[in-house]
Design a protein around this motif. Structure first.
Motif, PDB file in Angstrom:
ATOM      1  N   ALA A 298      41.341  35.635  34.792  1.00 20.97           N
ATOM      2  CA  ALA A 298      41.191  36.356  36.055  1.00 20.97           C
ATOM      3  C   ALA A 298      41.441  37.830  35.750  1.00 20.97           C
ATOM      4  O   ALA A 298      42.592  38.271  35.725  1.00 20.97           O
ATOM      5  CB  ALA A 298      42.164  35.845  37.107  1.00 20.97           C
ATOM      6  N   GLY A 299      40.374  38.581  35.491  1.00 19.84           N
ATOM      7  CA  GLY A 299      40.529  39.958  35.065  1.00 19.84           C
ATOM      8  C   GLY A 299      41.219  39.994  33.716  1.00 19.84           C
ATOM      9  O   GLY A 299      40.802  39.334  32.757  1.00 19.84           O
ATOM     10  N   SER A 300      42.317  40.723  33.629  1.00 16.52           N
ATOM     11  CA  SER A 300      43.066  40.791  32.385  1.00 16.52           C
ATOM     12  C   SER A 300      44.163  39.724  32.315  1.00 16.52           C
ATOM     13  O   SER A 300      44.914  39.672  31.340  1.00 16.52           O
ATOM     14  CB  SER A 300      43.708  42.181  32.240  1.00 16.52           C
ATOM     15  N   GLY A 301      44.251  38.889  33.344  1.00 13.42           N
ATOM     16  CA  GLY A 301      45.291  37.871  33.383  1.00 13.42           C
ATOM     17  C   GLY A 301      44.735  36.468  33.466  1.00 13.42           C
ATOM     18  O   GLY A 301      43.663  36.178  32.936  1.00 13.42           O
ATOM     19  N   TRP A 302      45.475  35.609  34.155  1.00  8.04           N
ATOM     20  CA  TRP A 302      45.136  34.196  34.234  1.00  8.04           C
ATOM     21  C   TRP A 302      45.256  33.697  35.673  1.00  8.04           C
ATOM     22  O   TRP A 302      45.987  34.267  36.471  1.00  8.04           O
ATOM     23  CB  TRP A 302      46.057  33.365  33.343  1.00  8.04           C
ATOM     24  N   ARG A 303      44.543  32.613  35.938  1.00  7.92           N
ATOM     25  CA  ARG A 303      44.608  31.959  37.242  1.00  7.92           C
ATOM     26  C   ARG A 303      44.690  30.457  37.013  1.00  7.92           C
ATOM     27  O   ARG A 303      44.003  29.905  36.154  1.00  7.92           O
ATOM     28  CB  ARG A 303      43.364  32.294  38.066  1.00  7.92           C
ATOM     29  N   VAL A 304      45.536  29.781  37.794  1.00  7.01           N
ATOM     30  CA  VAL A 304      45.545  28.320  37.803  1.00  7.01           C
ATOM     31  C   VAL A 304      44.537  27.868  38.854  1.00  7.01           C
ATOM     32  O   VAL A 304      44.666  28.187  40.037  1.00  7.01           O
ATOM     33  CB  VAL A 304      46.942  27.758  38.119  1.00  7.01           C
ATOM     34  N   ASP A 305      43.515  27.149  38.416  1.00  6.09           N
ATOM     35  CA  ASP A 305      42.445  26.718  39.319  1.00  6.09           C
ATOM     36  C   ASP A 305      42.752  25.408  40.022  1.00  6.09           C
ATOM     37  O   ASP A 305      42.286  25.179  41.143  1.00  6.09           O
ATOM     38  CB  ASP A 305      41.132  26.573  38.544  1.00  6.09           C
TER      39      ASP A 305
END
Length: 299
Positions: free
Chosen positions: A200-207
């Motif tokens: 998610a952009g420069s980071g992370w997302r839990v889907d």
């Protein structure tokens, strides 16, 4: 395939293709293409009515696939795009900073699960998530461990290790007295195979958080310990990030206990005791036995 055709018809479609997905040891999971959309069909495991109720409640606080259909021993859920966390952790492409950021996001989401509350701790008995009253966890751990050790398949743990584990559980049980009254949603199988993540952009997302069949009402610290249980092979920085994210993500009305890590490890003794009762050849059960041997060696 006949069962899948019936499910597809109920959902207003037809089966174009079906692919077996990696799943748990207690169920089979398939990705089914219905042409205009994909769904996930899971057969076996726990009571799908209870699990569907848990998933509906959990969707208010964390990302969870929607439940489309429930039949006896079968659940159909939305397909969610994303990469299984275990694959991300295993591919070797994370530096310490990136692994820490991923761990922190996962920790915040796992902590958020405990935002769902119940009247009492215990196990769910129906789809409305009524909770069966149980003896306090601090009183259950010793007897549960003793009963489980009687069921361990020959060759997985020797008699000395089984006896030492029962003693260790009984000695640790009083630590749980401070959380016996917690009545929060616990996933109870938080591990990298049950989380979908993406960039998610420069980071992370839990889907999505998957597989809620073992959920109950209790203390969230057990979920944190579950994630850390087999964490020796995780990329450097992931578990540190996870711990920080878990602490940060605690619900405002649930102050984090100073010794939450220790409490979580004692809660995880329930799961380890149960895991080693699985039939011979069960890979995770053998890993759990290794953890028990290591623990009693330090006793």
């Amino acid at each position: 395939m006949r069962e899948l055709r019936g499910i597809a018809a109920e959902l207003g479609g037809a089966v174009v293709s079906s692919t077996v997905l990696a799943g748990g040891f207690s169920h089979e999971t398939r990705l089914v293409d219905l042409g205009e959309r994909q769904v996930v069909v899971r057969a076996g495991g726990g009571d799908p009515v209870i699990e569907a109720g848990v998933m509906a409640a959990a969707r208010a606080v964390v990302p969870v696939p929607g439940v489309l259909l429930v039949r006896p021993e079968v659940m159909v859920i939305e397909y969610v795009a994303g990469t299984v966390l275990s694959r991300v952790l295993d591919d070797g492409g994370l530096n310490r900073s990136d692994a820490g950021a991923l761990g922190a996001e996962v920790g915040r989401v796992v902590a958020g699960i405990s935002g769902v509350t119940f009247e009492r701790p215990g196990f769910f008995v129906d789809g409305s998530l009524a909770v069966k009253a149980e003896a306090p966890w601090s009183q259950q751990l010793g007897p549960v461990a003793e009963e489980c050790m009687r069921k361990v398949p020959d060759g997985r743990l020797d008699a000395a290790d089984r006896a030492a584990w029962v003693r260790l559980c009984a000695a640790g049980a009083p630590v749980l007295a401070g959380v016996d009254g917690h009545a929060r949603l616990v996933h109870a199988d938080v591990n990298p195979k049950n989380l979908l993540v993406s960039r998610a952009g420069s980071g992370w997302r839990v889907d999505a958080v998957l597989d809620w069949e073992f959920s109950y009402s209790g203390c969230a610290y057990g979920d944190a310990a579950n994630m850390a249980r087999f964490g020796d092979g995780y990329p450097d920085g992931f578990l540190d990030g996870f711990a920080a994210g878990f602490a940060e993500g605690q619900p405002a009305d649930l102050p984090l206990a100073e010794d939450w890590g220790r409490i979580g490890r004692v809660l995880d003794m329930f799961a380890l005791s149960d895991l080693v009762t699985r039939p011979s050849g069960h890979v995770v059960a053998d890993q759990a036995a290794d953890r028990i041997r290591a623990a009693v060696t330090r006793e």
